[in-house]
Design a protein around this motif. Structure first.
Motif, PDB file in Angstrom:
ATOM      1  N   LYS A  39       0.843  -1.217   0.000  1.00 54.68           N
ATOM      2  CA  LYS A  39       0.000   0.000   0.000  1.00 54.68           C
ATOM      3  C   LYS A  39       0.869   1.255   0.000  1.00 54.68           C
ATOM      4  O   LYS A  39       0.835   2.078   0.905  1.00 54.68           O
ATOM      5  CB  LYS A  39      -0.965  -0.004   1.192  1.00 54.68           C
ATOM      6  CG  LYS A  39      -2.156   0.990   1.058  1.00 54.68           C
ATOM      7  CD  LYS A  39      -3.100   0.859   2.251  1.00 54.68           C
ATOM      8  CE  LYS A  39      -4.266   1.832   2.175  1.00 54.68           C
ATOM      9  NZ  LYS A  39      -5.522   1.180   1.765  1.00 54.68           N
ATOM     10  N   ASP A  46      -7.874  -1.712  -1.466  1.00 54.61           N
ATOM     11  CA  ASP A  46      -8.159  -3.032  -0.884  1.00 54.61           C
ATOM     12  C   ASP A  46      -6.955  -3.632  -0.160  1.00 54.61           C
ATOM     13  O   ASP A  46      -6.953  -4.824   0.161  1.00 54.61           O
ATOM     14  CB  ASP A  46      -8.620  -3.992  -1.982  1.00 54.61           C
ATOM     15  CG  ASP A  46      -9.863  -3.480  -2.701  1.00 54.61           C
ATOM     16  OD1 ASP A  46     -10.775  -2.985  -2.010  1.00 54.61           O
ATOM     17  OD2 ASP A  46      -9.904  -3.544  -3.939  1.00 54.61           O
ATOM     18  N   ASP A  66       2.885   0.360  -5.568  1.00 54.05           N
ATOM     19  CA  ASP A  66       1.726  -0.332  -6.157  1.00 54.05           C
ATOM     20  C   ASP A  66       1.235   0.350  -7.429  1.00 54.05           C
ATOM     21  O   ASP A  66       0.524  -0.264  -8.231  1.00 54.05           O
ATOM     22  CB  ASP A  66       0.580  -0.418  -5.132  1.00 54.05           C
ATOM     23  CG  ASP A  66       0.914  -1.381  -4.005  1.00 54.05           C
ATOM     24  OD1 ASP A  66       1.071  -2.575  -4.283  1.00 54.05           O
ATOM     25  OD2 ASP A  66       1.048  -0.928  -2.850  1.00 54.05           O
ATOM     26  N   THR A  67       1.601   1.589  -7.621  1.00 55.26           N
ATOM     27  CA  THR A  67       1.313   2.301  -8.872  1.00 55.26           C
ATOM     28  C   THR A  67       2.478   2.170  -9.853  1.00 55.26           C
ATOM     29  O   THR A  67       2.286   1.858 -11.030  1.00 55.26           O
ATOM     30  CB  THR A  67       1.066   3.797  -8.589  1.00 55.26           C
ATOM     31  OG1 THR A  67      -0.137   3.939  -7.818  1.00 55.26           O
ATOM     32  CG2 THR A  67       0.920   4.591  -9.870  1.00 55.26           C
ATOM     33  N   ALA A  92      -4.894   1.645 -12.361  1.00 57.72           N
ATOM     34  CA  ALA A  92      -5.371   0.390 -11.769  1.00 57.72           C
ATOM     35  C   ALA A  92      -4.565   0.068 -10.512  1.00 57.72           C
ATOM     36  O   ALA A  92      -5.117  -0.394  -9.502  1.00 57.72           O
ATOM     37  CB  ALA A  92      -5.255  -0.746 -12.779  1.00 57.72           C
ATOM     38  N   GLY A  93      -3.263   0.330 -10.560  1.00 54.68           N
ATOM     39  CA  GLY A  93      -2.413   0.116  -9.390  1.00 54.68           C
ATOM     40  C   GLY A  93      -2.824   1.018  -8.241  1.00 54.68           C
ATOM     41  O   GLY A  93      -2.911   0.573  -7.086  1.00 54.68           O
ATOM     42  N   ASP A 118      -5.782   2.269  -7.728  1.00 53.00           N
ATOM     43  CA  ASP A 118      -7.072   1.796  -7.213  1.00 53.00           C
ATOM     44  C   ASP A 118      -6.936   0.526  -6.379  1.00 53.00           C
ATOM     45  O   ASP A 118      -7.718   0.294  -5.456  1.00 53.00           O
ATOM     46  CB  ASP A 118      -8.047   1.565  -8.363  1.00 53.00           C
ATOM     47  CG  ASP A 118      -8.439   2.860  -9.073  1.00 53.00           C
ATOM     48  OD1 ASP A 118      -8.185   3.942  -8.503  1.00 53.00           O
ATOM     49  OD2 ASP A 118      -8.995   2.791 -10.185  1.00 53.00           O
ATOM     50  N   SER A 119      -5.914  -0.279  -6.693  1.00 53.24           N
ATOM     51  CA  SER A 119      -5.714  -1.531  -5.941  1.00 53.24           C
ATOM     52  C   SER A 119      -5.375  -1.266  -4.477  1.00 53.24           C
ATOM     53  O   SER A 119      -5.609  -2.112  -3.616  1.00 53.24           O
ATOM     54  CB  SER A 119      -4.584  -2.366  -6.577  1.00 53.24           C
ATOM     55  OG  SER A 119      -3.301  -1.841  -6.244  1.00 53.24           O
ATOM     56  N   THR A 120      -4.818  -0.069  -4.186  1.00 51.65           N
ATOM     57  CA  THR A 120      -4.412   0.209  -2.801  1.00 51.65           C
ATOM     58  C   THR A 120      -5.611   0.357  -1.870  1.00 51.65           C
ATOM     59  O   THR A 120      -5.464   0.236  -0.655  1.00 51.65           O
ATOM     60  CB  THR A 120      -3.529   1.479  -2.700  1.00 51.65           C
ATOM     61  OG1 THR A 120      -4.265   2.637  -3.098  1.00 51.65           O
ATOM     62  CG2 THR A 120      -2.281   1.336  -3.559  1.00 51.65           C
TER      63      THR A 120
END
Length: 213
Positions: free
Chosen positions: A128, A171, A132-133, A164-165, A167-169
């Protein structure tokens, strides 16, 4: 082969500063949910200072990135100053003396920035953070060029993967930094560094794309 000129492309960094300053309140709001709440303020301060030094100057992209990186590394506080500072100075170093920037050079630049960040921080994908991006963005760019996509198509793929990376953070549970103390309570919120990184990568890519010949 598509390339863009290093000369006179320093204006890309001015556009980048504008985007960060525009998003100052948003980035601090996100950061305030699980962090110090100062990410947007610190970023806007650093990028604004760099923009003040670059405005009305006709600089190469490498010169402008070096100015930005140096300001972030030496003149703004917080954890992000050194991380982004080293990223931008590494970017600048790989572009220095390169007249026409092609996809291979752009990839080399991206990898150098990523390696610079990894050399001073221990974050991995899934922790996080801005990693992740950045990691999926670099991988998407390289994957696109390896599959025969043009430079502009690879830049598009990079932006999609970066967002997308980011946005993944939402979760992910924070594993590093102040937010990691919140444990499961850090779920459901975007990481501020991942969010600013997506803004940076998109603006750099849009600037490059607009200048491709």
């Amino acid at each position: 082969m598509q390339t863009f000129s290093n000369a006179s492309s320093g204006a890309i960094v001015l556009s980048l500063a504008e985007r960060i300053i525009e998003n100052r309140a948003y980035l601090s709001e996100i950061d305030g949910k699980i962090g110090d709440g100062d990410h947007g303020v610190n970023m806007a301060k650093g990028f604004g200072m760099a923009a003040d030094r670059l405005k009305d100057k006709d600089t190469t992209l490498s010169e402008a990135l070096d100015t930005l990186g140096t300001v972030l590394m030496t003149e703004i506080g917080g954890s992000m100053g050194p991380l982004y500072g080293v990223m931008f100075t590494e970017f600048a170093e790989k572009l220095d003396g390169v007249p026409a920037i092609d996809a291979a050079t752009y990839s080399t630049m991206l990898h150098a920035g990523l390696e610079g960040i990894q050399s001073i921080g221990s974050a991995k994908v899934g922790d996080k953070t801005l990693i992740d991006t950045l990691v999926p963005a670099v991988e998407a760019f390289d994957g696109a060029t390896a599959n025969g996509k043009s430079f502009d198509e690879a830049l598009d793929a990079l932006v999609v993967a970066a967002e997308a990376g980011r946005d993944s953070t939402r979760d992910l549970v924070a594993k590093i930094g102040r937010a990691s103390r919140l444990g499961e309570r850090s779920l459901g919120v975007l990481d501020a560094g991942a969010t600013s990184c997506a803004i940076i990568l998109k603006e750099l890519s849009l600037g490059a794309r607009a200048r491709l010949a």
